[in-house]
Enzyme design. Sequence first.
Site, PDB file in Angstrom:
ATOM      1  N   HIS A   1      -1.202   6.338  -3.957  1.00 30.52           N
ATOM      2  CA  HIS A   1      -2.206   5.238  -4.603  1.00 30.52           C
ATOM      3  C   HIS A   1      -1.637   5.371  -6.076  1.00 30.52           C
ATOM      4  CE1 HIS A   1      -4.229   5.646  -0.879  1.00 30.52           C
ATOM      5  NE2 HIS A   1      -4.672   4.722  -1.044  1.00 30.52           N
TER       6      HIS A   1
ATOM      7  N   SER B   1      -1.798   4.025   2.941  1.00 28.13           N
ATOM      8  CA  SER B   1      -3.070   4.253   2.679  1.00 28.13           C
ATOM      9  C   SER B   1      -3.854   4.064   4.221  1.00 28.13           C
ATOM     10  CB  SER B   1      -3.705   3.297   1.902  1.00 28.13           C
ATOM     11  OG  SER B   1      -5.234   3.694   1.695  1.00 28.13           O
TER      12      SER B   1
ATOM     13  N   GLU C   1      -0.147  12.328   1.122  1.00 29.64           N
ATOM     14  CA  GLU C   1      -0.987  11.877  -0.456  1.00 29.64           C
ATOM     15  C   GLU C   1      -2.275  11.367   0.061  1.00 29.64           C
ATOM     16  OE1 GLU C   1      -2.238   8.534  -0.871  1.00 29.64           O
ATOM     17  OE2 GLU C   1      -1.972   7.921   1.069  1.00 29.64           O
TER      18      GLU C   1
END
Length: 305
Positions: A270, A105, A200
């Site tokens: 996630h 992230s 992502e």
Amino acid sequence: MTYDIRLIAPSGYPHNVAAMRRGVERLEKEGHRLSGLDVLDRRHLRFAGTDAERAADLNALVDGPLPDVVLAIRGGYGAHPLLPLLDYDGLRRLAGAPVALVGHSDFTALQCALLARSGVATLGGPMLGPDFGASELDPLTASHFWSVLASDRAEASWDAPETSDLAVEGTIWGGNLAMLTSLAGSPYFPGIDGGILFIEDIAEPPYRVERMLYHLVHAGVLKRQKALVVGDFTSYRVAEYDNGYDLPVTFERIVAATGIPLVRGLPFGHAAAKLTLPFGVSGRLDVTAGRARLAFAGHPRPKTP
């Protein structure tokens, strides 16, 4: 095998205290030795400490004995302000050292900067709260992470539906798409040619994903890669106005614009199940009959006893 694990908090503060507690208890129960627990109690605005405090977590790695693993506690916004504060010359000691820096992230921003400025490879993988502190620890996430740390050679494999057969070699890198695009063109963005780029994101509607990918196209980044590997894009919505325009269409349009091979289905992002992937080491990607295999060696990992 057990490890010395140092916690760092480069981004948001622990909003889910129970998850952090579970993560600590779970890792300690397995015999790992945790340090840096004080970062779990820090608060400054929406961050896990001031910019200086959070940068100091990383700069502390310049001197003294190194842990086996440096584990981010969570993501959320916060890594960008740290980039000018890091001791990149000192952090070069981590390049090739037996230590694995791990997160995903927002952590992607640090991965970019450390590779670009210090030549330090890292791992995209689980974090303390969201993963080790989950109510149920995903078995794939845990088993793949520990297996990557335990061996100098590793691989990730997954079902890759609607993907043409492929065989390419190059530098494996990537992570959160928003973090990658936000640094493109800056001194903190690694110049990787012929790479295998994985991406992502979370809560980004298709048109914003396409805009970010076009940023990489216009910046000359995407066309220099040998393959684009698509991980989990979660918690997004499409609107009636989209008129059938969704994420699969987005990726089809990018393939048409660039000609870059696209590999789908990577468990990374996630979601509960995620593979652990290197950022900044060479590897080989093979896709055969809808099954993908990413093999790599020389990734950052603790020294084998």
